[in-house]
Scaffold this active site. Structure first.
Site, PDB file in Angstrom:
ATOM      1  CD  GLU A 163      -4.189  16.546 -16.625  1.00  0.00           C
ATOM      2  OE1 GLU A 163      -2.840  16.262 -16.077  1.00  0.00           O
ATOM      3  OE2 GLU A 163      -4.468  16.601 -17.694  1.00  0.00           O
ATOM      4  CG  HIS A 200      -0.638  12.521 -27.165  1.00  0.00           C
ATOM      5  ND1 HIS A 200      -1.325  12.871 -25.299  1.00  0.00           N
ATOM      6  CD2 HIS A 200       0.433  12.115 -26.177  1.00  0.00           C
ATOM      7  CE1 HIS A 200      -0.266  12.456 -24.864  1.00  0.00           C
ATOM      8  NE2 HIS A 200       0.433  12.515 -25.106  1.00  0.00           N
ATOM      9  NE  ARG A 217      -0.124  17.025 -13.794  1.00  0.00           N
ATOM     10  CZ  ARG A 217       0.682  16.295 -12.449  1.00  0.00           C
ATOM     11  NH1 ARG A 217       0.202  16.709 -11.260  1.00  0.00           N
ATOM     12  NH2 ARG A 217       1.208  15.979 -13.108  1.00  0.00           N
ATOM     13  NE  ARG A 274      -4.154  -1.620   1.304  1.00  0.00           N
ATOM     14  CZ  ARG A 274      -3.822  -2.897   2.777  1.00  0.00           C
ATOM     15  NH1 ARG A 274      -3.381  -2.871   3.555  1.00  0.00           N
ATOM     16  NH2 ARG A 274      -4.802  -3.657   2.727  1.00  0.00           N
ATOM     17  CG  HIS A 284       1.830  17.100 -24.598  1.00  0.00           C
ATOM     18  ND1 HIS A 284       2.559  17.340 -24.721  1.00  0.00           N
ATOM     19  CD2 HIS A 284       2.855  16.020 -23.478  1.00  0.00           C
ATOM     20  CE1 HIS A 284       3.522  18.006 -23.959  1.00  0.00           C
ATOM     21  NE2 HIS A 284       4.109  16.330 -24.090  1.00  0.00           N
ATOM     22  CE  LYS A 336       5.038  17.866 -14.147  1.00  0.00           C
ATOM     23  NZ  LYS A 336       4.893  16.614 -15.066  1.00  0.00           N
ATOM     24  CE  LYS A 389      -1.174  14.107 -14.201  1.00  0.00           C
ATOM     25  NZ  LYS A 389      -1.246  14.039 -16.410  1.00  0.00           N
ATOM     26  CG  ASN A 402      -2.166  17.634 -21.186  1.00  0.00           C
ATOM     27  OD1 ASN A 402      -0.982  17.199 -20.669  1.00  0.00           O
ATOM     28  ND2 ASN A 402      -3.335  18.043 -20.584  1.00  0.00           N
TER      29      ASN A 402
HETATM   30 ZN    ZN Z   1       5.519  15.235 -22.879  1.00  0.00          ZN
END
Ligand code: ZN
Ligand code: ADP
Length: 360
Positions: free
Chosen positions: A237, A252, A241, A121, A248, A227, A143, A245
Protein backbone atom coordinates in the site's frame (compact mmCIF):
# COMPACT_ATOMS: atom_id res chain seq x y z
CA UNK A 1 -14.20 -24.23 -9.35
CA UNK A 2 -12.35 -21.11 -10.50
CA UNK A 3 -8.74 -20.30 -9.68
CA UNK A 4 -6.96 -16.98 -9.36
CA UNK A 5 -3.17 -16.91 -9.12
CA UNK A 6 -1.99 -14.02 -6.96
CA UNK A 7 1.49 -13.25 -8.31
CA UNK A 8 3.49 -11.98 -5.34
CA UNK A 9 6.99 -13.28 -5.99
CA UNK A 10 7.98 -15.79 -3.32
CA UNK A 11 4.57 -15.27 -1.69
CA UNK A 12 2.55 -16.16 -4.80
CA UNK A 13 -0.45 -18.33 -4.06
CA UNK A 14 -3.73 -19.60 -5.46
CA UNK A 15 -7.24 -18.50 -4.59
CA UNK A 16 -9.85 -21.20 -5.21
CA UNK A 17 -13.51 -20.22 -5.52
CA UNK A 18 -16.60 -22.35 -5.99
CA UNK A 19 -19.58 -24.07 -4.39
CA UNK A 20 -18.83 -27.10 -2.22
CA UNK A 21 -15.04 -26.84 -2.53
CA UNK A 22 -14.51 -27.23 1.22
CA UNK A 23 -14.75 -30.93 0.37
CA UNK A 24 -11.62 -30.56 -1.79
CA UNK A 25 -9.51 -29.10 1.01
CA UNK A 26 -7.32 -32.17 1.43
CA UNK A 27 -6.55 -32.28 -2.28
CA UNK A 28 -5.81 -28.54 -2.40
CA UNK A 29 -3.51 -28.69 0.65
CA UNK A 30 -1.58 -31.58 -0.88
CA UNK A 31 -1.30 -29.77 -4.19
CA UNK A 32 0.13 -26.77 -2.34
CA UNK A 33 2.70 -29.04 -0.69
CA UNK A 34 1.36 -28.69 2.84
CA UNK A 35 1.85 -31.96 4.65
CA UNK A 36 2.45 -31.26 8.34
CA UNK A 37 -0.03 -30.94 11.17
CA UNK A 38 -3.07 -28.67 10.72
CA UNK A 39 -4.55 -26.46 13.43
CA UNK A 40 -8.03 -25.20 12.57
CA UNK A 41 -8.89 -21.86 14.22
CA UNK A 42 -12.62 -21.16 14.16
CA UNK A 43 -15.60 -20.17 16.32
CA UNK A 44 -18.14 -22.60 17.82
CA UNK A 45 -20.90 -21.77 15.31
CA UNK A 46 -18.75 -22.24 12.22
CA UNK A 47 -17.17 -25.31 13.77
CA UNK A 48 -20.62 -26.89 14.06
CA UNK A 49 -21.61 -25.90 10.52
CA UNK A 50 -18.38 -26.73 8.66
CA UNK A 51 -15.41 -27.31 10.97
CA UNK A 52 -16.17 -30.82 12.12
CA UNK A 53 -16.69 -32.19 8.59
CA UNK A 54 -13.51 -30.47 7.48
CA UNK A 55 -11.56 -31.97 10.37
CA UNK A 56 -12.92 -35.46 9.67
CA UNK A 57 -11.92 -35.21 5.99
CA UNK A 58 -8.39 -34.09 6.83
CA UNK A 59 -7.94 -36.86 9.42
CA UNK A 60 -9.15 -39.48 6.91
CA UNK A 61 -6.47 -38.27 4.53
CA UNK A 62 -3.80 -38.78 7.18
CA UNK A 63 -3.38 -35.25 8.54
CA UNK A 64 -3.02 -34.69 12.29
CA UNK A 65 -5.65 -32.07 13.11
CA UNK A 66 -6.48 -29.97 16.17
CA UNK A 67 -9.29 -27.43 16.44
CA UNK A 68 -8.85 -24.30 18.55
CA UNK A 69 -12.08 -22.44 19.26
CA UNK A 70 -12.30 -18.68 19.65
CA UNK A 71 -15.58 -17.17 20.93
CA UNK A 72 -17.56 -15.10 18.40
CA UNK A 73 -17.11 -11.36 18.11
CA UNK A 74 -14.62 -8.62 17.25
CA UNK A 75 -13.65 -8.43 20.98
CA UNK A 76 -11.62 -11.57 20.44
CA UNK A 77 -9.39 -10.00 17.82
CA UNK A 78 -7.04 -9.14 20.63
CA UNK A 79 -3.51 -9.73 21.85
CA UNK A 80 -5.02 -11.55 24.80
CA UNK A 81 -6.74 -14.13 22.57
CA UNK A 82 -3.61 -14.37 20.42
CA UNK A 83 -1.67 -15.10 23.63
CA UNK A 84 -4.06 -17.90 24.50
CA UNK A 85 -3.66 -19.37 21.00
CA UNK A 86 0.18 -19.34 21.28
CA UNK A 87 -0.26 -21.23 24.52
CA UNK A 88 -2.63 -23.80 22.99
CA UNK A 89 -0.34 -24.24 19.97
CA UNK A 90 2.56 -25.00 22.29
CA UNK A 91 0.43 -27.46 24.27
CA UNK A 92 -0.40 -29.22 21.01
CA UNK A 93 3.27 -29.45 19.99
CA UNK A 94 2.75 -27.21 16.97
CA UNK A 95 6.09 -26.70 15.20
CA UNK A 96 7.34 -24.74 12.20
CA UNK A 97 5.73 -27.13 9.73
CA UNK A 98 2.29 -26.93 11.37
CA UNK A 99 -0.25 -25.05 9.23
CA UNK A 100 -2.76 -22.71 10.79
CA UNK A 101 -6.09 -22.83 8.96
CA UNK A 102 -8.49 -19.93 9.56
CA UNK A 103 -12.10 -21.08 9.08
CA UNK A 104 -14.51 -18.16 9.44
CA UNK A 105 -15.08 -14.49 8.76
CA UNK A 106 -12.72 -11.54 8.91
CA UNK A 107 -12.31 -11.71 12.68
CA UNK A 108 -11.03 -15.28 12.60
CA UNK A 109 -8.91 -14.67 9.48
CA UNK A 110 -7.21 -11.57 10.87
CA UNK A 111 -6.58 -13.13 14.28
CA UNK A 112 -5.42 -16.56 13.07
CA UNK A 113 -3.28 -14.88 10.39
CA UNK A 114 -1.65 -12.67 13.01
CA UNK A 115 -0.88 -15.72 15.13
CA UNK A 116 0.44 -17.62 12.08
CA UNK A 117 2.69 -14.68 11.18
CA UNK A 118 4.30 -14.56 14.62
CA UNK A 119 4.25 -18.08 16.07
CA UNK A 120 7.82 -19.38 15.74
CA UNK A 121 8.50 -16.44 13.37
CA UNK A 122 5.82 -17.63 10.99
CA UNK A 123 4.11 -20.90 10.09
CA UNK A 124 2.14 -21.80 6.93
CA UNK A 125 -1.23 -20.05 6.87
CA UNK A 126 -4.41 -21.15 5.08
CA UNK A 127 -7.46 -18.94 4.66
CA UNK A 128 -10.87 -20.62 4.43
CA UNK A 129 -13.22 -17.61 4.52
CA UNK A 130 -16.92 -18.26 5.18
CA UNK A 131 -18.40 -14.74 4.98
CA UNK A 132 -18.88 -12.76 1.77
CA UNK A 133 -16.75 -9.95 3.21
CA UNK A 134 -13.88 -12.31 3.97
CA UNK A 135 -14.13 -14.11 0.60
CA UNK A 136 -14.00 -10.92 -1.45
CA UNK A 137 -11.90 -8.69 0.76
CA UNK A 138 -10.22 -9.49 4.06
CA UNK A 139 -8.74 -12.91 3.17
CA UNK A 140 -6.92 -11.41 0.16
CA UNK A 141 -3.87 -9.20 0.36
CA UNK A 142 -2.05 -10.51 3.41
CA UNK A 143 -3.08 -7.93 5.98
CA UNK A 144 -3.34 -9.65 9.34
CA UNK A 145 -3.87 -7.88 12.65
CA UNK A 146 -5.42 -7.65 16.07
CA UNK A 147 -7.08 -4.62 17.63
CA UNK A 148 -5.41 -2.73 20.45
CA UNK A 149 -7.28 -0.51 22.87
CA UNK A 150 -9.94 1.29 20.88
CA UNK A 151 -7.98 1.07 17.66
CA UNK A 152 -8.87 -1.54 15.07
CA UNK A 153 -6.01 -3.44 13.38
CA UNK A 154 -3.40 -1.52 15.36
CA UNK A 155 -0.93 -4.39 15.71
CA UNK A 156 -0.33 -6.49 12.62
CA UNK A 157 1.74 -7.59 9.69
CA UNK A 158 1.73 -8.31 5.98
CA UNK A 159 1.66 -12.10 5.83
CA UNK A 160 0.37 -13.90 2.76
CA UNK A 161 -1.54 -17.18 3.05
CA UNK A 162 -0.26 -20.23 1.20
CA UNK A 163 -3.71 -20.64 -0.34
CA UNK A 164 -7.26 -19.36 -0.02
CA UNK A 165 -10.28 -21.66 -0.32
CA UNK A 166 -13.56 -19.75 -0.78
CA UNK A 167 -16.50 -22.15 -0.71
CA UNK A 168 -19.41 -20.02 -1.96
CA UNK A 169 -21.94 -22.53 -0.68
CA UNK A 170 -21.05 -21.59 2.91
CA UNK A 171 -22.73 -18.23 2.22
CA UNK A 172 -26.09 -20.03 2.33
CA UNK A 173 -26.00 -20.09 6.13
CA UNK A 174 -24.78 -16.51 6.50
CA UNK A 175 -27.30 -14.04 8.01
CA UNK A 176 -28.62 -11.65 5.33
CA UNK A 177 -27.25 -8.56 7.10
CA UNK A 178 -23.75 -10.09 6.80
CA UNK A 179 -24.39 -10.63 3.09
CA UNK A 180 -25.35 -6.96 2.70
CA UNK A 181 -22.16 -5.90 4.49
CA UNK A 182 -20.08 -7.97 2.11
CA UNK A 183 -21.98 -6.54 -0.86
CA UNK A 184 -20.70 -3.08 0.09
CA UNK A 185 -17.13 -4.25 -0.66
CA UNK A 186 -18.32 -6.00 -3.83
CA UNK A 187 -19.94 -2.82 -5.13
CA UNK A 188 -16.86 -0.83 -4.06
CA UNK A 189 -14.53 -3.05 -6.06
CA UNK A 190 -16.66 -2.86 -9.19
CA UNK A 191 -17.06 0.91 -8.81
CA UNK A 192 -13.32 1.58 -8.58
CA UNK A 193 -12.08 -0.83 -11.23
CA UNK A 194 -14.54 -2.65 -13.49
CA UNK A 195 -17.59 -1.10 -15.16
CA UNK A 196 -18.59 -4.38 -16.84
CA UNK A 197 -18.74 -6.15 -13.51
CA UNK A 198 -20.73 -3.21 -12.10
CA UNK A 199 -23.24 -3.74 -14.93
CA UNK A 200 -23.33 -7.47 -14.08
CA UNK A 201 -24.24 -6.54 -10.50
CA UNK A 202 -26.97 -4.18 -11.72
CA UNK A 203 -28.44 -7.01 -13.81
CA UNK A 204 -28.05 -9.83 -11.30
CA UNK A 205 -28.50 -8.34 -7.85
CA UNK A 206 -31.79 -10.16 -7.23
CA UNK A 207 -30.19 -13.55 -8.02
CA UNK A 208 -27.21 -12.75 -5.79
CA UNK A 209 -29.59 -11.91 -2.95
CA UNK A 210 -31.38 -15.22 -3.61
CA UNK A 211 -27.97 -16.92 -3.21
CA UNK A 212 -28.00 -18.34 -6.73
CA UNK A 213 -24.77 -20.36 -6.79
CA UNK A 214 -23.48 -19.48 -10.28
CA UNK A 215 -24.12 -15.76 -9.58
CA UNK A 216 -22.38 -15.97 -6.20
CA UNK A 217 -19.39 -17.69 -7.77
CA UNK A 218 -19.10 -15.02 -10.46
CA UNK A 219 -19.46 -12.25 -7.86
CA UNK A 220 -16.80 -13.64 -5.52
CA UNK A 221 -14.50 -14.47 -8.44
CA UNK A 222 -14.68 -11.02 -10.06
CA UNK A 223 -14.30 -9.15 -6.76
CA UNK A 224 -11.42 -11.34 -5.58
CA UNK A 225 -9.72 -10.83 -8.95
CA UNK A 226 -9.97 -7.05 -8.69
CA UNK A 227 -8.43 -7.10 -5.22
CA UNK A 228 -5.72 -9.62 -6.11
CA UNK A 229 -4.66 -7.56 -9.15
CA UNK A 230 -4.42 -4.37 -7.12
CA UNK A 231 -2.43 -6.12 -4.37
CA UNK A 232 -0.08 -7.64 -6.97
CA UNK A 233 0.78 -4.15 -8.17
CA UNK A 234 1.18 -2.63 -4.70
CA UNK A 235 1.39 -5.21 -1.92
CA UNK A 236 2.48 -2.76 0.80
CA UNK A 237 0.00 0.00 0.00
CA UNK A 238 2.53 2.57 -1.13
CA UNK A 239 0.21 3.90 -3.84
CA UNK A 240 -2.46 2.17 -5.92
CA UNK A 241 -3.72 -0.16 -3.16
CA UNK A 242 -5.16 2.88 -1.40
CA UNK A 243 -7.99 3.01 -3.97
CA UNK A 244 -9.46 0.01 -2.12
CA UNK A 245 -10.21 2.55 0.61
CA UNK A 246 -12.90 4.07 -1.59
CA UNK A 247 -15.82 4.96 0.70
CA UNK A 248 -13.76 4.17 3.77
CA UNK A 249 -12.62 7.67 4.78
CA UNK A 250 -16.13 8.82 5.67
CA UNK A 251 -17.07 5.19 6.46
CA UNK A 252 -14.46 4.90 9.20
CA UNK A 253 -15.50 8.25 10.69
CA UNK A 254 -19.12 7.06 10.85
CA UNK A 255 -18.10 3.75 12.42
CA UNK A 256 -16.03 5.55 15.04
CA UNK A 257 -18.66 8.11 15.97
CA UNK A 258 -21.37 5.43 16.20
CA UNK A 259 -18.98 3.44 18.44
CA UNK A 260 -19.24 0.59 15.92
CA UNK A 261 -23.06 0.45 16.24
CA UNK A 262 -23.19 1.15 12.50
CA UNK A 263 -21.63 -1.85 10.80
CA UNK A 264 -18.65 -1.56 8.48
CA UNK A 265 -20.55 -2.36 5.26
CA UNK A 266 -23.30 0.12 6.00
CA UNK A 267 -20.83 2.85 6.91
CA UNK A 268 -18.80 2.18 3.76
CA UNK A 269 -21.98 2.19 1.63
CA UNK A 270 -22.80 5.69 2.72
CA UNK A 271 -19.13 6.68 2.47
CA UNK A 272 -19.07 5.56 -1.18
CA UNK A 273 -22.08 7.67 -2.04
CA UNK A 274 -20.67 10.67 -0.21
CA UNK A 275 -17.37 10.29 -2.10
CA UNK A 276 -19.29 10.03 -5.40
CA UNK A 277 -21.20 13.19 -4.52
CA UNK A 278 -17.92 14.96 -3.80
CA UNK A 279 -16.61 13.72 -7.16
CA UNK A 280 -19.74 15.06 -8.85
CA UNK A 281 -19.54 18.42 -7.11
CA UNK A 282 -15.92 18.76 -8.23
CA UNK A 283 -17.08 18.19 -11.82
CA UNK A 284 -15.22 14.88 -12.13
CA UNK A 285 -18.09 12.34 -12.11
CA UNK A 286 -21.28 12.85 -14.11
CA UNK A 287 -24.71 12.69 -12.55
CA UNK A 288 -25.55 9.40 -14.30
CA UNK A 289 -22.57 7.72 -12.64
CA UNK A 290 -23.54 9.01 -9.22
CA UNK A 291 -27.08 7.78 -9.74
CA UNK A 292 -26.03 4.31 -10.85
CA UNK A 293 -24.01 3.93 -7.66
CA UNK A 294 -26.82 5.21 -5.49
CA UNK A 295 -29.34 2.84 -7.08
CA UNK A 296 -27.16 -0.24 -6.77
CA UNK A 297 -26.31 0.50 -3.14
CA UNK A 298 -30.03 0.94 -2.38
CA UNK A 299 -30.95 -2.31 -4.15
CA UNK A 300 -28.34 -4.12 -2.07
CA UNK A 301 -30.25 -3.07 1.09
CA UNK A 302 -27.51 -0.69 2.14
CA UNK A 303 -28.05 2.90 3.29
CA UNK A 304 -27.84 5.71 0.74
CA UNK A 305 -28.46 8.51 3.25
CA UNK A 306 -26.22 9.81 6.00
CA UNK A 307 -27.26 8.07 9.22
CA UNK A 308 -28.74 10.35 11.87
CA UNK A 309 -25.66 11.31 13.82
CA UNK A 310 -23.56 14.18 15.02
CA UNK A 311 -22.06 15.76 11.89
CA UNK A 312 -19.57 17.85 13.86
CA UNK A 313 -18.24 14.74 15.62
CA UNK A 314 -18.06 12.95 12.26
CA UNK A 315 -15.98 15.78 10.77
CA UNK A 316 -13.74 15.69 13.84
CA UNK A 317 -13.23 11.93 13.53
CA UNK A 318 -12.41 12.41 9.85
CA UNK A 319 -9.83 15.09 10.59
CA UNK A 320 -8.35 12.99 13.37
CA UNK A 321 -7.96 10.02 11.03
CA UNK A 322 -6.29 11.87 8.16
CA UNK A 323 -3.46 14.24 7.53
CA UNK A 324 -4.93 17.61 6.65
CA UNK A 325 -2.86 20.24 4.85
CA UNK A 326 -4.23 23.74 4.22
CA UNK A 327 -7.77 22.46 4.80
CA UNK A 328 -7.32 19.88 2.04
CA UNK A 329 -7.77 16.16 2.52
CA UNK A 330 -6.72 13.02 0.59
CA UNK A 331 -9.70 11.18 -0.83
CA UNK A 332 -10.42 8.38 -3.26
CA UNK A 333 -12.71 9.82 -5.93
CA UNK A 334 -14.50 8.41 -8.98
CA UNK A 335 -13.97 9.69 -12.53
CA UNK A 336 -16.56 7.24 -13.76
CA UNK A 337 -18.05 3.93 -12.70
CA UNK A 338 -15.05 1.58 -12.87
CA UNK A 339 -12.42 4.31 -12.62
CA UNK A 340 -11.16 5.61 -9.27
CA UNK A 341 -8.15 7.76 -8.44
CA UNK A 342 -6.51 9.28 -5.37
CA UNK A 343 -7.01 13.02 -5.02
CA UNK A 344 -4.79 14.98 -2.64
CA UNK A 345 -6.65 18.23 -2.75
CA UNK A 346 -10.26 17.79 -1.69
CA UNK A 347 -11.54 20.83 0.22
CA UNK A 348 -12.68 19.95 3.73
CA UNK A 349 -15.55 22.39 3.28
CA UNK A 350 -16.84 20.27 0.40
CA UNK A 351 -16.81 17.16 2.57
CA UNK A 352 -18.70 19.05 5.24
CA UNK A 353 -21.24 20.25 2.69
CA UNK A 354 -21.90 16.71 1.47
CA UNK A 355 -22.32 15.36 4.99
CA UNK A 356 -24.79 18.10 5.84
CA UNK A 357 -27.00 17.98 2.78
CA UNK A 358 -28.87 14.72 2.50
CA UNK A 359 -29.40 15.07 -1.26
CA UNK A 360 -27.04 16.00 -4.07
ZN1 ZN B 1 -13.93 -2.40 4.16
P1 ADP C 1 -16.71 -10.41 8.72
O1 ADP C 1 -16.12 -11.37 7.77
O2 ADP C 1 -17.84 -9.63 8.13
O3 ADP C 1 -15.67 -9.57 9.43
P2 ADP C 1 -17.07 -11.79 11.26
O4 ADP C 1 -15.75 -12.45 11.25
O5 ADP C 1 -17.31 -10.69 12.21
O6 ADP C 1 -17.45 -11.29 9.81
O7 ADP C 1 -18.17 -12.92 11.43
C1 ADP C 1 -19.51 -12.58 11.53
C2 ADP C 1 -20.33 -13.66 12.21
O8 ADP C 1 -20.83 -14.57 11.23
C3 ADP C 1 -19.61 -14.50 13.22
O9 ADP C 1 -20.37 -14.49 14.40
C4 ADP C 1 -19.57 -15.90 12.64
O10 ADP C 1 -19.78 -16.89 13.62
C5 ADP C 1 -20.70 -15.91 11.66
N1 ADP C 1 -20.42 -16.69 10.44
C6 ADP C 1 -19.33 -16.65 9.68
N2 ADP C 1 -19.46 -17.41 8.60
C7 ADP C 1 -20.70 -17.95 8.67
C8 ADP C 1 -21.44 -18.82 7.82
N3 ADP C 1 -20.95 -19.25 6.66
N4 ADP C 1 -22.68 -19.17 8.21
C9 ADP C 1 -23.22 -18.68 9.37
N5 ADP C 1 -22.58 -17.85 10.20
C10 ADP C 1 -21.33 -17.50 9.87
Amino acid sequence: MRTIRAELGANSHNIYIGPGILGNTTFLLKETGLSGKVVIVTDPVIDGLYGQDLKRGLIQAGYKVTTLLVPRGEDNKSLETAGRLYHDLTDNYADRTTSILALGGGVIGDLAGFVASTYMRGVPFIQVPTTLLAQVDSSIGGKVAVDHGQIKNKVGAFYQPRLIISDTETLKTLPSCEMANGMAEVIKSAAIRNERFFAFLEDNLASIKDLDLPCLEETVFQTAKIKAEIVEKDERELGLRAILNYGHTIGHAIETVSELAIEHGKAVAFGMIAAARISHKMGILDYAGLNRLRELVGKADLPTQMPRMDKVATMQALKHDKKIRNDKIRFVLLKAIGDAFIADNVDLSLVEEVLEASET
